[in-house]
Enzyme design. Sequence first.
Site, short mmCIF file in Angstrom:
data_model
loop_
_atom_site.label_atom_id
_atom_site.label_comp_id
_atom_site.label_asym_id
_atom_site.label_seq_id
_atom_site.Cartn_x
_atom_site.Cartn_y
_atom_site.Cartn_z
N PHE A 2 0.86 -1.30 0.01
CA PHE A 2 0.08 0.06 -0.17
C PHE A 2 0.97 1.44 0.20
O PHE A 2 1.93 1.47 0.62
CB PHE A 2 -0.86 -0.10 1.47
CG PHE A 2 -1.66 1.19 1.20
CD1 PHE A 2 -2.66 1.32 0.37
CD2 PHE A 2 -2.01 1.87 2.55
CE1 PHE A 2 -3.45 2.33 0.45
CE2 PHE A 2 -2.88 2.88 2.67
CZ PHE A 2 -3.49 3.13 1.51
N SER A 6 3.07 -6.61 2.80
CA SER A 6 2.05 -5.87 3.08
C SER A 6 0.75 -6.35 2.38
O SER A 6 0.49 -7.56 2.03
CB SER A 6 1.98 -4.31 2.96
OG SER A 6 0.92 -3.62 3.68
N LEU A 7 0.02 -5.64 1.45
CA LEU A 7 -1.01 -6.00 0.43
C LEU A 7 -0.38 -6.89 -0.42
O LEU A 7 -1.08 -7.53 -1.02
CB LEU A 7 -1.62 -4.77 -0.07
CG LEU A 7 -2.45 -3.86 0.76
CD1 LEU A 7 -3.10 -2.81 0.01
CD2 LEU A 7 -3.55 -4.85 1.26
N ASP A 26 5.29 -9.48 6.57
CA ASP A 26 4.16 -8.69 7.17
C ASP A 26 2.80 -8.29 6.62
O ASP A 26 2.54 -7.27 6.36
CB ASP A 26 4.71 -7.49 7.78
CG ASP A 26 3.94 -7.16 9.25
OD1 ASP A 26 3.72 -8.12 10.15
OD2 ASP A 26 3.91 -5.99 9.54
N HIS A 78 6.25 -2.27 10.56
CA HIS A 78 6.00 -2.99 9.27
C HIS A 78 6.90 -3.35 8.28
O HIS A 78 6.77 -4.32 7.72
CB HIS A 78 4.73 -1.98 8.76
CG HIS A 78 3.91 -2.39 7.74
ND1 HIS A 78 3.37 -4.09 8.03
CD2 HIS A 78 3.34 -2.18 6.60
CE1 HIS A 78 2.52 -4.31 7.00
NE2 HIS A 78 2.59 -3.14 6.31
#
Length: 555
Positions: free
Chosen positions: A126, A201-202, A224, A318
């Site tokens: 993202f 992430s995404l 993550d 993150h």
Amino acid sequence: MWTHVSGLLTLGLTFTVVKGGPLDPFSWARADKITIDVNLPWLPFENETRCFGEIGCLNITREWYHLIHRPFNVFPLPRNIINTRFYLYTPKNAIQAQNLMAEDEKTITESNFNPDWMTKIIIHGFIDTPLSNWVTEMRDELIARGNLNVIVVDWAGGSLPLYTQATANTRLVGLELAYLLKKLQEISGLRMEDVHMIGHSLGAHTAGYAAERITGIGRITGLDPAEPYFQGMGPAVRLDPTDAEFVDVIHTDGRSFFLLEIPGYGMSQPCGHLDFYPNNGKEQPGCALSQEGGTLIPLTLIKDGIEEASRVLLACNHVRAIKLFIDSINGKCPYVAHRCPSYQHFLSGRCFKCTAGNCAYMGYHATMPVGGHHNSSENDIIPSEVSEPLAPQPGKYFLATGKDYPFCQRHYRFTIELAKPRDAETWVQGYLSAAIFSDRGAVRGVDLTPRGTARLEHGTTYQVVVTNPHDLGDHIRKVELNWTHEMNVLQPRSLCLLFWCNDHLYVKSITVEIMQMPSRGKRNSGSSNKLCAPKRDYADIANRGMSVFYDNCKR
């Protein structure tokens, strides 16, 4: 309408909260678990499908909704807006990318893509782009390993806010990636088992969406994986172990709003065959702004620019998964993690030996789990008498890392055997630190009470796992043990005023065990060093005092 909603929530909670269990207390709120057919306007229970040309179709059904975790869903933006691109790098073009287009066979046949090599695919998350420093660093580390195809996925046009829309866009990017891989298989002979997707992430969930459209993807590494709109959802919505032959996940920002923590960006829920939780998968060393992490921002701004400084400020935990993975690619220090019921059990040294398949390498060198004869559950503590190392078993793995490069740390287990002479208190509390001396050098200032003051009972043993970036080898020759007593007004027995109590610590011996390596085979018994006080059966250490222990325990 709201009367129906209230009744639905009440019925759902009453009916299935036990079924959800402590790991997923909100499973009752998944729309596909609701048995009453209530027409709620934001839940399109009827199947909705939208097609995107030759790459395939997407639908939105009940399984995509959750009253708490995912209350809203939308379809992806048009293909021309997201504008997904694929950039190929190989040892022949390590810097200058070649643009692969599934609809243009010439871009594939005239590229440097080699089907005999493994193919690594990097997928950003993202509000990110392929121009980010970490993408370049990961690409360069992969290329440095030799014969690899490295494909960078660019979906920057769909990764921008709003977040709800970005989560929907990942499904379309998954279709685009799956379509490209099928073309590479058809045109160049790509073997799907040679494909390794690495998503942050995404991007981790994007890899899952692509892989579910293809049979036999070799590996997915989730860095993550994003938590909002995915935590607590079914496997069709998020990354899960069925997406590839091997799915390994590194969790570094899994703080939960429901556990009264500052919410993190990453999932805490296991979603792979092997799930790694460095530093408990939550707060990473060096990321707390109130501590030493705040000093990293101006230094990072000078060294790496405003983009990387903003990451340290807003998403340090993150992005730590990215840094750990990059460091593992060509780093000489192995990221060895231990399968354990919890991080607390790990720190107390109860899951230290690499036996019965309870050790695994985290990062690039992670390997497919294979069950062994010791078929323990995830919550078991592996008995120390099981000595034959096996391939890792599926489950949660814990390790500790440093606050900066080198993040990789060596793990040492200290077992301090406390004596109990007649004049000793039943227990004392305070802090322990040590200096360790070996044939390879010395390490000072090792904190043996990393969780704060420790209560030490004479006549028992105190055990703790500590880390250090230095490899001290297998032979520990000497340990200097420092003791500081602490008084607590809430515990009168700890108050040592005048002659009220004895604040000395009595230590019989210290055993230092070196972290084992999963690859050492049957020689993987580990190195254990027992050290004793000279001339006496035990050392009498006064408050703020120090005693030396040597590797000559002959008594």
